[in-house]
Design an enzyme around this catalytic site. Structure first.
Site, PDB file in Angstrom:
ATOM      1  N   HIS A 207       7.234 -12.294  13.012  1.00 61.38           N
ATOM      2  CA  HIS A 207       7.596 -11.842  14.358  1.00 61.38           C
ATOM      3  C   HIS A 207       7.884 -10.332  14.384  1.00 61.38           C
ATOM      4  CE1 HIS A 207       8.026 -16.229  14.833  1.00 61.38           C
ATOM      5  NE2 HIS A 207       7.693 -15.995  16.084  1.00 61.38           N
ATOM      6  N   GLU A 312      16.864 -18.776  13.869  1.00 58.25           N
ATOM      7  CA  GLU A 312      15.775 -19.460  14.589  1.00 58.25           C
ATOM      8  C   GLU A 312      16.266 -20.525  15.572  1.00 58.25           C
ATOM      9  OE1 GLU A 312      12.675 -21.208  12.170  1.00 58.25           O
ATOM     10  OE2 GLU A 312      11.453 -21.593  13.937  1.00 58.25           O
TER      11      GLU A 312
END
Ligand code: CUO
Length: 631
Positions: A207, A312
């Site tokens: 990411h 996450e």
């Protein structure tokens, strides 16, 4: 037909016109449903499934484990066929793909292209309707193909629209979906009997790279680099995806400009702030507290991995109760920003889903916020010393990009087509396709000259990165800022004989990109497909987006090449080689991440050197490359 191809075809049938499978007429009577499937089917068949919403993930986890536990391939197909008929279609696709990738008897079966299965998540609704109308009103007997152009989703009144080609790229969104299938947040190593090496760290790195690439693209288009999301009360920019969700007959909600995050029924904005604070506190004191109250140090080797799981948050989170679920709820909160308590029964925006979230500008700003938390951790680690960076006796003396014009890479827009008929049933037996445009670049190669000054052969790891040289104002970007814009272009092993070595490496061999993708039709026909294939994960950065757009004047980038000692980079492997095509962002299936160095090395940590010259050891070299966009 070979056995593998036969299996491939049977698997493809599970995904054909999936959108209507659970809402259609042909459902299996409840008393005939296999009792192993009794724990799934709670999420409504037509709901907008979210890979970020705990209750959806929980059912997905159950279905993954049921399908993974099937006795043999026949049993897997039997369970999947039944599940498909009543389980939420996106949840089914997600779970079936995860099971498929991890079952030994499915080894080599290629995960079908998500952009064809759910074309409604990739192609605007007006384009789909137009295709539908053309197919319906065609003269009887005309079996010719239909092609419709993808409609634009905005205009330049919104400056962000300049990047729509990138955010709405079909390949990049498909990559993101597949990445989250290869690295599911619900993957439980205990259940599968095998850990996914450095999964949390890869969550951060993949990411981070998406954000870096986005900023390269912004600078290419004359836009400022993004400002990270950081304040949970700030009014957000708007976005309208123009996407429909066929399973429910509804649309992905647009977000008008100026809305700020609100409490949802299950989670408050304040929870998000509290979790952020707790994670930052853990980083600053150098340890997290696990669910039993034990200290777990955020050491150099495991720190990023632990924080990745925490943020996450995945099954591997050391203490979900305390550190919460920052990232996943962030997606959901942004997706429901226009109807946080559900009083209007509104549908979510694209941030809801891994196949669609990259379209939204807020995705990148949100992930840069997440990345800033990681950087806070990286900041606590010692700066790399010259000894850590150097590779004794190895020198990089020259780097060149070999293309039509030396050291100039040309980018351009290419036309492509996406088949829609595996997603929707059209009133024609012919092919119905959406025509769209995407960025692409000419193929090129790197020519790297090195000298091995010792008298023995050495094994090296070549690391190639690219970053813009100048900022918005035309000033040279300081290295410690630039390090966060460096995008990985390639990483590979080499042998260095004593003396001079010249390496040539093609851009198409890049370790970040996926080299072969197949259409549904190609998979059905089994054309040109190797039987002993190791590549089936469908994870990997699209080759056509390897190089940022650059601009028509020619944008200057710094091409960075480093060779490190492969002996020190080596990890123990079992020799399996499944899904190794895009290993930088996707790892190797069932193996350790094939590089011992921290992901993003050497740009993952703070750089105190004032200049590139001061930073570079002899085994590194930086040189200018021009990226020129040809309209
Ligand atoms: Cu991939 Cu936020 O995790 O999107």
């Amino acid at each position: 037909m070979t056995l593998l191809h036969e299996k491939q075809v049977r698997v493809l049938k599970l995904f054909e016109r999936l959108n209507v499978a659970a809402t259609g007429e042909n459902n299996i009577p409840a008393d005939l449903i296999d009792s192993r499937l009794k724990t799934v089917g709670q999420v409504a068949a037509n709901a907008f499934f979210s890979c970020f919403l705990p209750e959806h993930l929980e059912e997905a986890r159950r279905l993954i484990e049921i399908l993974y536990s099937a006795n043999d391939f026949e049993d897997f197909i039997h369970l999947a066929e039944q599940a498909r008929s009543f389980v939420n279609s996106t949840l089914f696709a997600y779970a079936a793909e995860v099971a498929l990738l991890h079952r030994k008897d499915c080894h080599g079966i290629i995960v079908p292209p998500i952009q064809e299965i759910f074309a409604d998540r990739f192609v605007p609704s007006d384009t789909l309707i137009r295709a539908f109308n053309l197919a319906t009103t065609k003269p009887v007997g005309d079996e010719g193909d239909i092609t419709v152009d993808v409609q634009e989703t905005g205009n330049i009144l919104d400056p962000e629209y300049k990047l729509a080609y990138y955010r709405e790229d079909i390949g990049v969104n498909a990559h993101h979906w597949h990445w989250h299938v290869v690295y599911p947040s619900v993957y439980d190593a205990k259940f599968f009997g095998q850990p996914k090496d450095r999964k949390g760290e890869l969550f951060y790195y993949m990411h981070q790279q998406m954000c870096a690439r986005y900023d390269c693209e912004r600078l290419s288009n004359g836009l400022n680099r993004m400002v990270a999301f950081h304040n949970f009360e700030e009014p957000l920019e708007g976005y309208a995806a123009h996407l429909t969700h066929i399973a429910s007959g509804r649309y992905y909600a647009a977000r008008p400009n100026g809305l700020a995050m609100h409490d949802l029924r299950s989670v408050d904005v304040q929870d998000m702030e509290r979790w952020t604070e707790r994670i930052l506190e853990a980083i600053h004191i150098g340890k997290v507290i696990d669910a039993e109250g034990h200290d777990i140090p955020l050491d150099e080797e495991n720190g990023a991995d632990i924080i990745g799981a925490l943020i996450e948050s995945s099954v591997d989170s050391k203490n979900p109760q305390f550190y919460g679920n920052l990232h996943n709820w962030g997606h959901v909160m942004m997706a429901y920003i226009h109807d946080p308590d559900g009083r209007f029964k509104e549908t979510p925006g694209v941030m809801n889903d891994t196949a669609t979230s990259l379209r939204d500008p807020i995705f990148y700003r949100f992930h840069r916020f997440i990345d800033n938390v990681f950087q806070e951790y990286k900041h606590t680690l010692p700066v790399y010393t010259k000894e850590k960076l150097n590779f004794q006796d190895v020198q990089v003396t020259e780097i060149k990009v070999n293309a039509k014009i030396s050291n100039v890479i040309h980018t351009f827009i290419r036309e492509d087509e996406l088949e829609l008929s595996h997603c929707m049933q059209f009133a024609t037996p012919g092919s119905v396709r959406a025509r769209y445009h995407h960025l692409d670049h000419e193929a090129f190669s790197y020519i790297i000259t090195t000298v091995n000054n010792s008298n023995v052969e050495k094994q090296g790891t070549v690391r190639i990165f690219l970053a813009p040289k100048y900022d918005e104002l035309g000033n040279i970007i300081p290295l410690d800022e630039q390090r966060r814009l460096f995008i990985e272009m390639d990483k590979f092993s080499i042998e260095l004989r004593p003396g001079k070595n010249t390496l040539v490496r093609s851009s198409t061999d890049s370790s970040v990109t996926i080299s072969s993708t197949y259409t549904f039709k190609e998979l059905l026909h089994g054309e040109d497909m190797q039987e002993d294939r190791d590549e089936f994960c469908s994870c990997g950065w699209p080759q056509h987006l390897l190089v940022p757009k650059g601009n028509d004047k020619g944008m200057v980038f710094d091409l960075f090449v480093m060779i490190t000692d492969a002996e020190k980079d080596k990890v123990a492997t079992t020799g399996k080689t499944a899904c190794t095509d895009a290993l930088s962002y996707c790892g190797v299936m069932g193996e350790k991440y094939p590089d011992k160095k921290p992901m993003g090395f050497p740009f993952d940590r703070t750089i105190v050197a004032e200049s590139q010259e001061e930073f570079c050891t002899p085994n590194m070299l930086i040189s200018n490359v021009i990226v020129r966009f040809q309209d």
